[in-house]
Design a protein around this motif. Structure first.
Motif, mmCIF file in Angstrom:
data_model
loop_
_atom_site.group_PDB
_atom_site.id
_atom_site.type_symbol
_atom_site.label_atom_id
_atom_site.label_comp_id
_atom_site.label_asym_id
_atom_site.label_seq_id
_atom_site.Cartn_x
_atom_site.Cartn_y
_atom_site.Cartn_z
ATOM 1 N N LYS A 143 47.896 -2.427 -77.021
ATOM 2 C CA LYS A 143 47.525 -1.720 -75.792
ATOM 3 C C LYS A 143 46.588 -0.551 -76.098
ATOM 4 O O LYS A 143 45.721 -0.203 -75.285
ATOM 5 C CB LYS A 143 48.791 -1.221 -75.080
ATOM 6 C CG LYS A 143 48.580 -0.720 -73.647
ATOM 7 C CD LYS A 143 49.911 -0.358 -73.017
ATOM 8 C CE LYS A 143 49.735 0.234 -71.626
ATOM 9 N NZ LYS A 143 49.290 -0.770 -70.632
ATOM 10 N N LEU A 144 46.733 0.032 -77.288
ATOM 11 C CA LEU A 144 45.869 1.143 -77.692
ATOM 12 C C LEU A 144 44.411 0.711 -77.884
ATOM 13 O O LEU A 144 43.518 1.556 -77.881
ATOM 14 C CB LEU A 144 46.389 1.767 -78.990
ATOM 15 C CG LEU A 144 47.597 2.698 -78.874
ATOM 16 C CD1 LEU A 144 48.132 3.062 -80.257
ATOM 17 C CD2 LEU A 144 47.240 3.955 -78.086
ATOM 18 N N THR A 145 44.172 -0.597 -78.053
ATOM 19 C CA THR A 145 42.778 -1.047 -78.166
ATOM 20 C C THR A 145 42.035 -0.850 -76.863
ATOM 21 O O THR A 145 40.794 -0.847 -76.846
ATOM 22 C CB THR A 145 42.705 -2.532 -78.580
ATOM 23 O OG1 THR A 145 43.302 -3.349 -77.553
ATOM 24 C CG2 THR A 145 43.420 -2.766 -79.898
ATOM 25 N N GLY A 146 42.765 -0.709 -75.772
ATOM 26 C CA GLY A 146 42.165 -0.348 -74.488
ATOM 27 C C GLY A 146 41.140 -1.322 -73.951
ATOM 28 O O GLY A 146 40.217 -0.926 -73.236
ATOM 29 N N GLY A 147 41.268 -2.584 -74.299
ATOM 30 C CA GLY A 147 40.321 -3.576 -73.797
ATOM 31 C C GLY A 147 38.962 -3.515 -74.462
ATOM 32 O O GLY A 147 37.989 -4.073 -73.946
ATOM 33 N N ALA A 148 38.887 -2.865 -75.635
ATOM 34 C CA ALA A 148 37.604 -2.763 -76.342
ATOM 35 C C ALA A 148 37.119 -4.123 -76.834
ATOM 36 O O ALA A 148 35.922 -4.310 -77.065
ATOM 37 C CB ALA A 148 37.740 -1.799 -77.524
ATOM 38 N N ASN A 157 47.395 -3.990 -68.271
ATOM 39 C CA ASN A 157 47.223 -3.568 -66.879
ATOM 40 C C ASN A 157 48.468 -2.990 -66.208
ATOM 41 O O ASN A 157 48.420 -2.687 -65.017
ATOM 42 C CB ASN A 157 46.721 -4.759 -66.049
ATOM 43 C CG ASN A 157 45.325 -5.184 -66.408
ATOM 44 O OD1 ASN A 157 44.345 -4.562 -65.983
ATOM 45 N ND2 ASN A 157 45.204 -6.239 -67.210
ATOM 46 N N MET A 158 49.572 -2.860 -66.961
ATOM 47 C CA MET A 158 50.766 -2.269 -66.367
ATOM 48 C C MET A 158 51.518 -1.468 -67.424
ATOM 49 O O MET A 158 51.266 -1.629 -68.630
ATOM 50 C CB MET A 158 51.666 -3.366 -65.774
ATOM 51 C CG MET A 158 52.271 -4.323 -66.787
ATOM 52 S SD MET A 158 53.225 -5.668 -66.008
ATOM 53 C CE MET A 158 54.555 -4.746 -65.225
ATOM 54 N N LEU A 207 56.823 -3.810 -68.279
ATOM 55 C CA LEU A 207 56.659 -5.147 -68.827
ATOM 56 C C LEU A 207 57.832 -5.510 -69.727
ATOM 57 O O LEU A 207 58.396 -6.614 -69.630
ATOM 58 C CB LEU A 207 55.349 -5.225 -69.614
ATOM 59 C CG LEU A 207 55.057 -6.529 -70.361
ATOM 60 C CD1 LEU A 207 55.033 -7.707 -69.409
ATOM 61 C CD2 LEU A 207 53.731 -6.418 -71.108
ATOM 62 N N THR A 208 58.223 -4.581 -70.604
ATOM 63 C CA THR A 208 59.342 -4.839 -71.508
ATOM 64 C C THR A 208 60.630 -5.053 -70.735
ATOM 65 O O THR A 208 61.439 -5.928 -71.078
ATOM 66 C CB THR A 208 59.507 -3.671 -72.495
ATOM 67 O OG1 THR A 208 58.276 -3.460 -73.192
ATOM 68 C CG2 THR A 208 60.605 -3.957 -73.507
#
Length: 288
Positions: free
Chosen positions: A26-31, A91-92, A97-98
């Motif tokens: 998630k830390l990749t932030g969609g890169a 996105n959430m 999610l967990t």
């Protein structure tokens, strides 16, 4: 330390690895585009499995045709899960999610009753019904909190349920690491083909490190989950799987500034409570 204490620590370590892996991605932030991301992580995972051959568990391919069919169905299901899960992850909130995924013990019990004709008493059926109320409190259908990403999370949860049912049908002689490698290769190939539909991007070294760390953590989680089944009393150890939700809450708050509302936390508490009760009843009945 007693075997039960060691088992509990291994289970908590397994859950920590899986949740931290999710947070790292998630830390990749969609890169990196999703399919490229899945391909790269799958490639690293496959290499690590082959490099660690024999250390995480037996790895051979002398398997009956029936089991190969089940393995491939499971692998294709895993590729579908990866898409829906990671899309929801980006996105959430991580904890939401967990929390939805914590419903899997309930859905597996229900599906086992329906499709595998396993006996499920009225107490566990009530627990399942109450647990689903908890899920509804998390996804909030019809409210402002509900969106398509919540639906993606639910689809991923249903996919995990189907995957676990398939896993139950595998012969005991099938090596877990063989299943893991075939699954990783299937996700790798599917993601590679899908990535051809979108342009690839150059991967920043920091993002590449995050992807590699995620792959290592996933295998770490799998390693601990293998060994946890070989030590201690499963009825004592199994409930510690819900510590993953604690990790998700902490990591979501520290790294993403996310903290669920009271309804989500209440729903998560209901899901965890009913899940623990269901595991307790299953182990009690299994013990006679």
């Amino acid at each position: 330390m007693s075997p039960n204490l060691v088992g509990a620590l291994l289970m908590m370590a397994s859950m920590a690895c899986f949740v931290v892996s999710d947070a790292v991605l998630k830390l990749t932030g969609g890169a990196v585009p999703l399919f490229q991301l899945l391909f790269l992580r799958g490639l690293i995972s496959c290499v690590l499995i082959l490099v660690t051959k024999g250390r995480l568990g037996a790895l051979h391919f002398d398997i009956a045709r029936r089991d190969w069919v089940l393995i491939m169905i499971r692998a294709v299901t895993e590729a579908m899960i990866a898409y829906f899960f990671l899309t929801a992850l980006f996105n959430m909130p991580l904890a939401n999610l967990t929390a939805i995924l914590q419903c899997v013990p309930l859905t597996v019990t229900l599906a086992s009753s329906i499709f595998l004709r396993e006996a499920v008493g009225w107490r566990r059926m009530v627990a399942i019904a109450v647990g689903f109320v908890g899920v509804l409190m998390i996804v909030k259908p019809g409210a402002d909190g509900f969106n398509v990403w919540s639906l993606y999370a639910v689809i991923a949860m249903l996919g995990v349920t189907f995957r676990d049912l398939i896993t139950r049908k595998l012969s005991p002689s099938v090596p877990s690491m063989t299943v893991t490698l075939v699954t990783a290769l299937t996700v790798l190939i599917a993601a590679g083909l899908a990535s051809l539909t979108e342009p690839w991007v150059a991967v920043d070294p920091a993002v590449g490190l995050l992807i590699a760390a995620s792959a290592v953590l996933v295998l770490g989680g799998y390693f601990f989950s293998i060994h946890v089944m070989r030590i201690g009393d499963v009825s004592f150890i199994a409930p510690f799987r819900y510590t993953g939700l604690v990790w998700a809450l902490l990591l979501g708050f520290v790294f993403f500034g996310e903290w669920p509302g009271w309804m989500t936390l209440t729903g998560a508490g209901i899901v965890v409570g009913t899940g623990i009760f269901t595991l307790y009843r299953e182990r009690k009945l299994a013990g006679g």
